[in-house]
Structure formats: C-alpha cells, structure tokens
Design an enzyme around this catalytic site. Structure first.
Site, PDB file in Angstrom:
ATOM      1  N   PHE A   2      -0.619  72.770 -12.176  1.00 24.30           N
ATOM      2  CA  PHE A   2       0.228  73.811 -11.339  1.00 24.30           C
ATOM      3  C   PHE A   2       1.171  73.200 -11.798  1.00 24.30           C
ATOM      4  CE2 PHE A   2      -3.968  72.036 -10.147  1.00 24.30           C
ATOM      5  CZ  PHE A   2      -4.567  72.964  -9.270  1.00 24.30           C
ATOM      6  N   SER A  40      -9.779  77.040 -10.304  1.00 25.81           N
ATOM      7  CA  SER A  40      -9.384  75.845  -9.736  1.00 25.81           C
ATOM      8  C   SER A  40      -7.961  75.570  -8.588  1.00 25.81           C
ATOM      9  CB  SER A  40      -8.621  74.430 -10.978  1.00 25.81           C
ATOM     10  OG  SER A  40      -9.826  74.037 -11.749  1.00 25.81           O
ATOM     11  N   CYS A  47      -5.985  68.180  -7.195  1.00 24.26           N
ATOM     12  CA  CYS A  47      -6.444  69.500  -8.183  1.00 24.26           C
ATOM     13  C   CYS A  47      -8.603  69.728  -7.445  1.00 24.26           C
ATOM     14  CB  CYS A  47      -6.683  69.715  -9.508  1.00 24.26           C
ATOM     15  SG  CYS A  47      -7.771  70.780 -10.578  1.00 24.26           S
ATOM     16  N   THR A  49     -12.309  71.408  -7.412  1.00 25.26           N
ATOM     17  CA  THR A  49     -12.736  73.210  -7.849  1.00 25.26           C
ATOM     18  C   THR A  49     -13.999  73.413  -6.768  1.00 25.26           C
ATOM     19  OG1 THR A  49     -13.116  71.323  -9.862  1.00 25.26           O
ATOM     20  CG2 THR A  49     -14.700  73.284  -9.344  1.00 25.26           C
ATOM     21  N   ALA A  63     -14.887  64.365  -4.279  1.00 21.63           N
ATOM     22  CA  ALA A  63     -16.016  63.340  -4.470  1.00 21.63           C
ATOM     23  C   ALA A  63     -15.117  61.672  -4.065  1.00 21.63           C
ATOM     24  CB  ALA A  63     -15.746  63.027  -6.674  1.00 21.63           C
ATOM     25  N   HIS A 101      -2.780  65.994  -9.865  1.00 24.48           N
ATOM     26  CA  HIS A 101      -3.794  64.187  -9.802  1.00 24.48           C
ATOM     27  C   HIS A 101      -2.736  63.505  -9.540  1.00 24.48           C
ATOM     28  CE1 HIS A 101      -5.506  65.443 -14.263  1.00 24.48           C
ATOM     29  NE2 HIS A 101      -6.105  65.773 -13.375  1.00 24.48           N
ATOM     30  N   THR A 146      12.742  67.924  -6.210  1.00 23.32           N
ATOM     31  CA  THR A 146      13.654  67.424  -7.052  1.00 23.32           C
ATOM     32  C   THR A 146      14.058  66.400  -6.458  1.00 23.32           C
ATOM     33  OG1 THR A 146      14.673  69.186  -7.826  1.00 23.32           O
ATOM     34  CG2 THR A 146      16.166  67.568  -7.935  1.00 23.32           C
TER      35      THR A 146
END
Length: 195
Positions: A2, A40, A47, A49, A63, A101, A146
C-alpha cells in the site's frame, strides 16, 4: 503493498466473534470500486482479504495472529476505519511503501490544534525507537505520515485538515490506541548491517 494514502473512512457494520477469530463487515464506497473476491484492503493499516462483498459492504476475517498484533479485537459496530486498496503496479506512489503488516500498537499521548493544522503526539513503543527518525516515514492506522519531531519517549506528526477529515484521526483522543507500522526499509537496513 500500500502507499498509506487512505481512500476513505468506512464504517464497521457488523462484528462476529468465533473461536478461530473475528469477522468484520465494513461499509465503503471508494474501496469497493472494481473489488474482487480475494482482493487486499488495508483496514486501519492491517492488510486484510475480502471474502464477500456487495455494492455497499465487504467482509473480512481476522485470524488470531492479526488480533494479537492489532487493536481490531476492540472494534465495535459503528466504529470508523481507514480504508485503502492495494497498490497497482502502474499507480503513482504518493505516500511511502506500506506493507499492511502492523508492527505493534501505540497510544495517542496528545492532540493539539496549531492554527488550521493539528499535531498528534504518540508514545514510542519499547523496541521501536530505532525505527522512528525525524522526517522519516511511519504508518499510523494505515496513514502515511512524516515524523515531525522525535523525543525520548514520544514522537509527533503534523496533520493537515484534509488528512484529519478523510481519516479516523478526527476521532482519536489521548489514551486511544493506534496501529504502528515502521518503515520496512529501516528494518531491512538493520538486518543487512547486523549480518
């Protein structure tokens, strides 16, 4: 992959918990354009699905590993979440490389309005200080930002009105949790130097 440029803020419409994890149904508009099964979507920087969708909502499964790394186990119906579709190979990279992640969660320490803009201050989680540098990139709830200033225990980012309006940052207050993903390039550099 992304970019951290949030397309829109969606609304959690349904939450279903089970022994194996948690299922969220999220209302969206822009994030559903040309969506397919298995696509995604970044949800607050994680991220996920797409398992099911219609023209107004999509459904994702979280999960145990995702629930352990994020605060998505605390999301309830009506909550606002940041949404971004995965980066296409031919698209412009306006933010920075965000994997989706989540590394960890951190806490909002302070929120200050400065003229028309805003400053948000966050705690530096233990073990992550070396990845946060002045003028470096971080992803907070999936937003590419930033680092304006890094202190000993906290760091700040400057937020323009558009970013605050389009994302869930307008709802964040001191004490709230937020997802942190540090710049993956820093992690690769650290590993290469260690070897």
């Amino acid at each position: 992959m992304f970019t951290g440029i949030v397309a829109e803020a969606g609304e959690v419409r349904r939450v279903e918990d089970s022994d194996g994890g948690r299922r969220l149904t999220i209302a969206a508009d822009k994030a559903l354009s040309d969506v397919e099964h298995g696509a995604s979507i970044s949800v607050n920087g994680a991220c996920l699905t797409v398992e099911r969708f219609d023209n107004r909502t999509f459904e994702v499964f979280l999960a145990e590993e995702t629930l352990a790394k994020t605060y998505l186990d605390e999301v309830v119906e009506g909550d606002t979440v940041n949404l971004e579709r995965a980066l296409r190979a031919d698209a412009r990279l306006d933010g920075h490389f965000v994997q989706g992640h989540v590394d960890t969660t951190t806490e909002v320490v302070d929120v200050r309005q400065v003229g028309e803009d805003w400053e948000y201050e966050f705690a530096i989680p233990e073990g992550y200080g070396q990845y946060i540098v002045n003028k470096g990139s971080v992803a907070l709830d999936g937003i590419s930002l930033t680092v304006a200033e890094k202190g000993e225990d906290t760091f700040t980012v400057a937020i323009i009105p558009t970013t605050r309006d389009v994302t869930n940052l307008s709802e964040k207050e001191p004490g709230d949790l937020i997802h942190l993903e540090v710049d993956v390039l820093a992690k690769y550099a650290e590993q290469l130097l260690a070897e």
